[in-house]
Design an enzyme around this catalytic site. Sequence first.
Site, mmCIF file in Angstrom:
data_model
loop_
_atom_site.group_PDB
_atom_site.id
_atom_site.type_symbol
_atom_site.label_atom_id
_atom_site.label_comp_id
_atom_site.label_asym_id
_atom_site.label_seq_id
_atom_site.Cartn_x
_atom_site.Cartn_y
_atom_site.Cartn_z
ATOM 1 N N ASP A 51 0.812 -1.225 0.000
ATOM 2 C CA ASP A 51 0.000 0.000 0.000
ATOM 3 C C ASP A 51 0.846 1.276 0.000
ATOM 4 O OD1 ASP A 51 -2.064 -1.811 0.267
ATOM 5 O OD2 ASP A 51 -2.273 -1.526 2.430
ATOM 6 N N ARG B 224 -15.726 -0.294 -24.737
ATOM 7 C CA ARG B 224 -16.244 -0.426 -23.371
ATOM 8 C C ARG B 224 -15.526 0.507 -22.394
ATOM 9 N NH1 ARG B 224 -15.993 -7.012 -23.046
ATOM 10 N NH2 ARG B 224 -18.002 -7.401 -24.029
ATOM 11 N N GLU C 295 -9.439 0.477 -3.940
ATOM 12 C CA GLU C 295 -10.479 -0.235 -3.171
ATOM 13 C C GLU C 295 -11.055 0.620 -2.041
ATOM 14 O OE1 GLU C 295 -8.707 -3.613 -1.214
ATOM 15 O OE2 GLU C 295 -7.237 -2.369 -0.180
HETATM 16 O O1 F6P Z 1 -2.359 -4.058 3.273
HETATM 17 C C1 F6P Z 1 -2.221 -4.841 2.139
HETATM 18 C C2 F6P Z 1 -3.573 -5.253 1.604
HETATM 19 O O2 F6P Z 1 -3.367 -6.005 0.430
HETATM 20 C C3 F6P Z 1 -4.532 -4.091 1.337
HETATM 21 O O3 F6P Z 1 -4.246 -3.428 0.144
HETATM 22 C C4 F6P Z 1 -5.849 -4.823 1.350
HETATM 23 O O4 F6P Z 1 -6.908 -3.966 1.718
HETATM 24 C C5 F6P Z 1 -5.631 -5.861 2.408
HETATM 25 O O5 F6P Z 1 -4.248 -6.052 2.529
HETATM 26 C C6 F6P Z 1 -6.303 -7.169 2.097
HETATM 27 O O6 F6P Z 1 -6.106 -8.009 3.174
HETATM 28 P P1 F6P Z 1 -6.439 -9.557 3.176
HETATM 29 O O7 F6P Z 1 -5.404 -10.248 2.340
HETATM 30 O O8 F6P Z 1 -6.366 -9.939 4.598
HETATM 31 O O9 F6P Z 1 -7.804 -9.713 2.574
#
Ligand code: F6P
Length: 343
Positions: free
Chosen positions: A127, A162, A222
């Site tokens: 991140d 699209r 996200e």
């Molecule tokens: O912190 C890394 C990350 O991949 C985030 O980008 C994401 O929101 C989260 O971990 C997803 O976590 P998990 O693998 O526990 O679903």
Amino acid sequence: MRVGVLTGGGDCPGLNAVIRAVVRRGEVGHRDEFLGFLDGWHGVIEGRTMALDVERCRGILPRGGTILGTSRTNPYRVAGGVEGALRTLRSERIDALVAIGGEDTLGVASRLSGAGVSVVGVPKTIDNDLSATEVTFGFHTAVQIATEAIDRLHTTAESHDRVIVCEVMGRHAGWIATYAGIAGGAAQILVPEEPFDIEVVCRNLKARHAKGRFASIVVVAEGATPAEGTLAVVSREVDQFGHPRLGGIANVLATAIEDRTGFETRVTILGHVQRGGTPTAFDRVLATRFGIAAIDAVHDRAFGQMVALRADRIVRVPLAEAVSELKRVDPYLLHDVAEVFFG
Ligand code: F6P
């Protein structure tokens, strides 16, 4: 010294490169002995370990994931968790601990350091949201994977006229979206730092189509959220660190875009593909530098510190500082760079 090593939080390309560097430098340079704790803080609480030495680390440099396993366990949220962790560290005669993780894992390391544990932190996360370091390893790999995916989405979007909404990870920071969006030539980039107005997004897409550009890639982080009252989204369950499980905003967005514009709109959610597989050369080098610096910090008794990258030098910063502030995307990147190519 007898040094414990753990990896916590989401896995991340480059974790094995850190482990390898810590162990190589420690064993050869400092004559240390190592013990790996399995599955992050969970292994420390329960005393689950594996032997770790230079031989065990052979061949792991290019491998994604972590040979130690990982978890999102928070000892401060598990009954008897902290006592269990302290007991294990005593019974295993651990002189120092190298904790490799993101905000959550390092937050626990910081609290345990306050409780007298000799710990040094290494920052990891795809991140790139830790303010104390200019960059974390794993980020570069995730951006590369997302960019390649966007390149592929362009050709199908163009063939079918699209809109494709591509959702990337990043939790509450839009670093992956911004970098991959710029590198992949996105028509819109939506990030948590700036709540989006669906009407504005659709107006921009319509203006683009009016100019004869019938294919558009919208990259959405996200954690991106609509400006208040502009679009309904569902709330989510939280993990032991209080983080909601994100993912799925692209579906909401695509439906809203198609409804408002009439353009055929599809969704690609990249998900864990971004965390998987082999780290880029950049991430391997950064991870290696961090690993060496971390075990050197242990021998300087710089406990309660984390290694970090600043102006291309590895420095030490207090763990408490490392986890105090989220690093947000620089508005300059969004407005002065990415936006030039919107429309
Ligand atoms: O912190 C890394 C990350 O991949 C985030 O980008 C994401 O929101 C989260 O971990 C997803 O976590 P998990 O693998 O526990 O679903």
